[in-house]
Design a protein around this motif. Structure first.
Motif, PDB file in Angstrom:
ATOM      1  N   VAL A  73       0.832  -1.202   0.000  1.00 53.50           N
ATOM      2  CA  VAL A  73       0.000   0.000   0.000  1.00 53.50           C
ATOM      3  C   VAL A  73       0.866   1.251   0.000  1.00 53.50           C
ATOM      4  CG1 VAL A  73      -1.929  -1.107   1.174  1.00 53.50           C
ATOM      5  CG2 VAL A  73      -0.145   0.003   2.541  1.00 53.50           C
ATOM      6  N   GLU A  74       2.170   1.084   0.108  1.00 52.51           N
ATOM      7  CA  GLU A  74       3.079   2.234   0.141  1.00 52.51           C
ATOM      8  C   GLU A  74       3.306   2.750  -1.280  1.00 52.51           C
ATOM      9  OE1 GLU A  74       7.169   3.531   2.411  1.00 52.51           O
ATOM     10  OE2 GLU A  74       6.992   1.463   1.712  1.00 52.51           O
ATOM     11  N   GLU A  75       3.200   4.061  -1.448  1.00 53.43           N
ATOM     12  CA  GLU A  75       3.461   4.695  -2.738  1.00 53.43           C
ATOM     13  C   GLU A  75       4.822   5.379  -2.707  1.00 53.43           C
ATOM     14  OE1 GLU A  75      -0.146   6.869  -4.525  1.00 53.43           O
ATOM     15  OE2 GLU A  75      -0.390   7.032  -2.357  1.00 53.43           O
ATOM     16  N   PRO A  76       5.513   5.452  -3.844  1.00 56.26           N
ATOM     17  CA  PRO A  76       6.735   6.266  -3.885  1.00 56.26           C
ATOM     18  C   PRO A  76       6.426   7.695  -3.485  1.00 56.26           C
ATOM     19  CG  PRO A  76       6.536   4.907  -5.869  1.00 56.26           C
ATOM     20  CD  PRO A  76       5.238   4.780  -5.121  1.00 56.26           C
ATOM     21  N   ALA A  77       7.351   8.306  -2.759  1.00 58.82           N
ATOM     22  CA  ALA A  77       7.105   9.641  -2.215  1.00 58.82           C
ATOM     23  C   ALA A  77       6.727  10.645  -3.294  1.00 58.82           C
ATOM     24  CB  ALA A  77       8.335  10.119  -1.448  1.00 58.82           C
ATOM     25  N   ALA A  78       7.421  10.611  -4.422  1.00 62.67           N
ATOM     26  CA  ALA A  78       7.174  11.608  -5.470  1.00 62.67           C
ATOM     27  C   ALA A  78       5.740  11.554  -5.981  1.00 62.67           C
ATOM     28  CB  ALA A  78       8.149  11.408  -6.623  1.00 62.67           C
ATOM     29  N   GLU A  79       5.109  10.362  -5.950  1.00 65.74           N
ATOM     30  CA  GLU A  79       3.742  10.225  -6.439  1.00 65.74           C
ATOM     31  C   GLU A  79       2.725  10.771  -5.437  1.00 65.74           C
ATOM     32  OE1 GLU A  79       2.885   6.231  -7.626  1.00 65.74           O
ATOM     33  OE2 GLU A  79       4.703   6.046  -8.852  1.00 65.74           O
ATOM     34  N   ARG A  80       3.122  10.881  -4.188  1.00 63.09           N
ATOM     35  CA  ARG A  80       2.187  11.302  -3.142  1.00 63.09           C
ATOM     36  C   ARG A  80       2.221  12.807  -2.890  1.00 63.09           C
ATOM     37  NH1 ARG A  80       3.632   8.138   2.142  1.00 63.09           N
ATOM     38  NH2 ARG A  80       1.632   9.030   2.773  1.00 63.09           N
ATOM     39  N   ILE A  81       3.370  13.408  -3.152  1.00 61.15           N
ATOM     40  CA  ILE A  81       3.601  14.753  -2.623  1.00 61.15           C
ATOM     41  C   ILE A  81       2.644  15.787  -3.196  1.00 61.15           C
ATOM     42  CG2 ILE A  81       5.282  16.626  -2.596  1.00 61.15           C
ATOM     43  CD1 ILE A  81       7.447  14.431  -2.209  1.00 61.15           C
ATOM     44  N   GLU A  82       2.496  15.825  -4.517  1.00 61.66           N
ATOM     45  CA  GLU A  82       1.606  16.831  -5.097  1.00 61.66           C
ATOM     46  C   GLU A  82       0.162  16.622  -4.637  1.00 61.66           C
ATOM     47  OE1 GLU A  82       2.025  18.366  -9.112  1.00 61.66           O
ATOM     48  OE2 GLU A  82       3.721  17.015  -9.379  1.00 61.66           O
ATOM     49  N   ARG A  83      -0.259  15.366  -4.537  1.00 56.34           N
ATOM     50  CA  ARG A  83      -1.622  15.081  -4.091  1.00 56.34           C
ATOM     51  C   ARG A  83      -1.818  15.516  -2.640  1.00 56.34           C
ATOM     52  NH1 ARG A  83      -1.540  10.303  -5.355  1.00 56.34           N
ATOM     53  NH2 ARG A  83      -1.434   9.172  -3.394  1.00 56.34           N
ATOM     54  N   MET A  84      -0.814  15.294  -1.795  1.00 54.27           N
ATOM     55  CA  MET A  84      -0.899  15.766  -0.415  1.00 54.27           C
ATOM     56  C   MET A  84      -1.032  17.276  -0.373  1.00 54.27           C
ATOM     57  SD  MET A  84       1.645  13.618   2.071  1.00 54.27           S
ATOM     58  CE  MET A  84       3.095  14.409   1.408  1.00 54.27           C
ATOM     59  N   GLY A  85      -0.263  17.947  -1.210  1.00 55.87           N
ATOM     60  CA  GLY A  85      -0.309  19.402  -1.225  1.00 55.87           C
ATOM     61  C   GLY A  85      -1.683  19.929  -1.561  1.00 55.87           C
ATOM     62  N   ASP A  86      -2.352  19.336  -2.538  1.00 53.05           N
ATOM     63  CA  ASP A  86      -3.693  19.772  -2.918  1.00 53.05           C
ATOM     64  C   ASP A  86      -4.656  19.705  -1.733  1.00 53.05           C
ATOM     65  OD1 ASP A  86      -2.836  20.176  -5.511  1.00 53.05           O
ATOM     66  OD2 ASP A  86      -3.540  18.229  -6.236  1.00 53.05           O
ATOM     67  N   VAL A  87      -4.532  18.651  -0.941  1.00 55.81           N
ATOM     68  CA  VAL A  87      -5.419  18.457   0.199  1.00 55.81           C
ATOM     69  C   VAL A  87      -5.086  19.428   1.327  1.00 55.81           C
ATOM     70  CG1 VAL A  87      -6.072  16.813   2.004  1.00 55.81           C
ATOM     71  CG2 VAL A  87      -5.858  16.040  -0.356  1.00 55.81           C
ATOM     72  N   LEU A  88      -3.793  19.713   1.510  1.00 58.69           N
ATOM     73  CA  LEU A  88      -3.328  20.472   2.663  1.00 58.69           C
ATOM     74  C   LEU A  88      -3.279  21.981   2.445  1.00 58.69           C
ATOM     75  CD1 LEU A  88      -0.379  18.165   3.787  1.00 58.69           C
ATOM     76  CD2 LEU A  88      -2.626  18.385   4.859  1.00 58.69           C
ATOM     77  N   GLY A  89      -3.544  22.432   1.233  1.00 56.55           N
ATOM     78  CA  GLY A  89      -3.431  23.855   0.970  1.00 56.55           C
ATOM     79  C   GLY A  89      -1.991  24.289   0.800  1.00 56.55           C
ATOM     80  N   LEU A  90      -1.218  23.466   0.124  1.00 54.62           N
ATOM     81  CA  LEU A  90       0.185  23.750  -0.145  1.00 54.62           C
ATOM     82  C   LEU A  90       0.479  23.437  -1.605  1.00 54.62           C
ATOM     83  CD1 LEU A  90       1.776  21.940   2.945  1.00 54.62           C
ATOM     84  CD2 LEU A  90       1.462  24.405   2.702  1.00 54.62           C
ATOM     85  N   SER A  91       1.313  24.245  -2.206  1.00 57.25           N
ATOM     86  CA  SER A  91       1.824  23.907  -3.528  1.00 57.25           C
ATOM     87  C   SER A  91       3.144  23.174  -3.321  1.00 57.25           C
ATOM     88  CB  SER A  91       2.042  25.178  -4.355  1.00 57.25           C
ATOM     89  OG  SER A  91       2.671  24.856  -5.583  1.00 57.25           O
ATOM     90  N   LEU A  92       3.125  21.870  -3.565  1.00 57.29           N
ATOM     91  CA  LEU A  92       4.309  21.029  -3.390  1.00 57.29           C
ATOM     92  C   LEU A  92       4.630  20.393  -4.737  1.00 57.29           C
ATOM     93  CD1 LEU A  92       3.377  19.210  -0.039  1.00 57.29           C
ATOM     94  CD2 LEU A  92       4.852  21.215  -0.323  1.00 57.29           C
ATOM     95  N   VAL A  93       5.592  20.951  -5.428  1.00 59.21           N
ATOM     96  CA  VAL A  93       5.959  20.437  -6.749  1.00 59.21           C
ATOM     97  C   VAL A  93       7.392  19.915  -6.673  1.00 59.21           C
ATOM     98  CG1 VAL A  93       6.212  20.960  -9.189  1.00 59.21           C
ATOM     99  CG2 VAL A  93       4.449  22.122  -7.841  1.00 59.21           C
ATOM    100  N   PRO A  94       7.571  18.585  -6.681  1.00 60.68           N
ATOM    101  CA  PRO A  94       8.918  18.032  -6.554  1.00 60.68           C
ATOM    102  C   PRO A  94       9.840  18.515  -7.667  1.00 60.68           C
ATOM    103  CG  PRO A  94       7.260  16.320  -6.239  1.00 60.68           C
ATOM    104  CD  PRO A  94       6.545  17.534  -6.740  1.00 60.68           C
ATOM    105  N   GLY A  95      11.075  18.845  -7.281  1.00 61.94           N
ATOM    106  CA  GLY A  95      12.087  19.193  -8.259  1.00 61.94           C
ATOM    107  C   GLY A  95      12.847  17.948  -8.705  1.00 61.94           C
TER     108      GLY A  95
END
Length: 420
Positions: A73-95
């Motif tokens: 059930v674990e996802e690679p971090a890069a796949e989760r980060i932008e989706r987490m940002g949308d929920v949390l009110g953050l723009s998180l765009v991995p470089g």
């Protein structure tokens, strides 16, 4: 870890630090190592409880292992980060990953605001995993003293086979900090604010119910459990299953916190707490199984059927929650609405429900102010999936339990007529 290591100290020792203040308001034991520091950013920017949005959804979506690998059930971090940002009110765009420590530190904002990064826990000396285990792990880096020093803030909280990890703030000179990341790919994620994606509670419960119905219609829980039961290397299978149940247990604990926050005192919140406790018990049993297998003993046979049963029970609970929640199918009985209002105000103020219920003017309660009035309104709108009319938000109404109950009943009745 139980004591400071080198330049690190427990986060609780840093009074007045906005990130540390955010950590204090979070149950860090309900979040994994990628979520937890994004949660700190969200609460520091948007206020306490923002991070609980990560706990609304309860979907079970394991990825199939390639080439005979076990599902996870674990996802690679890069796949989760932008989706987490949308929920949390953050723009998180991995470089792009950076393997040079100095190049990574050059990305730190000059104003001292944090950079969210994901690196290798093996290289992080404040973690028990340091020198023992490679895994993706998030932290917050920020420049201090005009850039001469760098602080690493890490809210991760977990008991590991190598010792305890606790929230810490670590301070390094720039050269020391750069050396920590040399030769190890680290993912930098600049942080900017964005409007939180606030989905109404009934909508979230409805989506969970849809996921639950799909799961109940098939045999995904049994196939998932069988993959671990039938794996030829039971040491590997039990170690993997321990991580899986740990992740699922934390996600269910976070969902229980979300439900308690948005639906205090409700059957949905009580059921979520029961599900979280059941997962914690199974995770403990899987830890025991992993230790037994390491010593050459057989795997306790009950853990695999228990895993499938828990997944099915989660799905059944999700389906039931969508019909039990007052914003969905049940009529809005005044007594039920009153209980919800009382528990919501009590949760926001940190007061007892009895004290709230007995108070005619809520402004007399300690901690009640305009911010708490606004939060009460927003919570009730989310719970019932409505938006109160501006002309109905009279201060006298918002300072009274009965006024809030009437506001909910009038608005939801109007919404039902509009949708009829």
């Amino acid at each position: 870890m139980s004591a400071p290591v080198g330049p690190c100290a427990k986060a609780s020792h840093h009074d007045g630090d906005p990130l540390v203040e955010a950590i204090r308001g979070i149950d860090t034991t309900a979040l994994d190592c990628v979520q937890v520091n994004a949660a700190v950013l969200a609460d520091a920017r948007h206020g306490p409880g923002t991070h609980l949005a990560l706990g609304g959804r309860t979907a079970f979506t394991p990825r199939a292992g390639a080439g005979g690998a076990l599902p996870t059930v674990e996802e690679p971090a890069a796949e989760r980060i932008e989706r987490m940002g949308d929920v949390l009110g953050l723009s998180l765009v991995p470089g792009r990953p950076v393997s040079d420590g100095r190049a990574l530190l050059d990305l730190l904002p000059e104003d001292g605001s944090p950079l969210y990064v994901v690196g290798d826990a093996f290289r992080m000396p404040w973690l028990p995993y340091h020198g023992h285990q490679h895994m993706e792990h998030s932290l917050l880096l920020r420049a201090v003293d005009g850039g001469a020093r760098v602080e690493a803030v890490d809210a991760y909280d977990n008991e590991t086979p190598y010792g305890r990890a606790e929230p810490v703030v670590c301070s390094y000179d720039r050269a020391q900090a750069a050396a920590l990341f040399d030769g190890s790919p680290t993912l930098p994620v600049p942080v900017r604010g964005a409007p939180p994606a606030r989905s109404p509670v009934p909508e979230i419960l409805g989506r969970n119910a849809e996921d639950g119905r799909r799961l109940l219609a098939g045999d995904a829980p049994e196939r998932y459990a069988a993959a671990f039961r039938d794996h030829p290397d039971q040491q590997e299978a039990c170690a993997a299953l321990l991580l899986e149940t740990w992740l699922l247990s934390r996600s269910r604990r976070l969902h229980a916190a979300w439900a308690a926050h948005h639906l205090p005192g409700s059957p949905v919140a009580s059921a979520a707490a029961e599900r979280a406790a059941a997962w914690e018990t199974l995770a403990g049993q899987c830890y025991l199984a992993a230790r037994r297998v390491q010593r050459g003993r057989p795997v306790p046979p009950q853990i695999h059927p228990a895993l499938a049963e828990l997944l099915r029970a989660d799905a059944e609970s999700a389906v039931r929650a969508a019909t039990e929640h007052p914003g969905e199918a049940m009529p809005h009985e005044p007594a039920d609405v009153r209980q919800t209002v009382v528990h919501t105000v009590a949760d926001i103020l940190g007061a007892s429900p009895e004290a709230v219920a007995a108070t005619e003017d809520l402004s007399r309660l300690e901690g009640f102010a305009s911010f708490q009035m606004v939060e009460t309104v927003e919570r009730l709108e989310e719970m019932y999936g409505v938006e109160f009319a501006p002309e109905d938000l009279d201060a006298a109404v918002l300072r009274s339990v009965e006024g809030l109950v009437g506001l909910v009943l009038r608005t939801t009745a109007g919404a039902e007529v509009a949708h009829a």
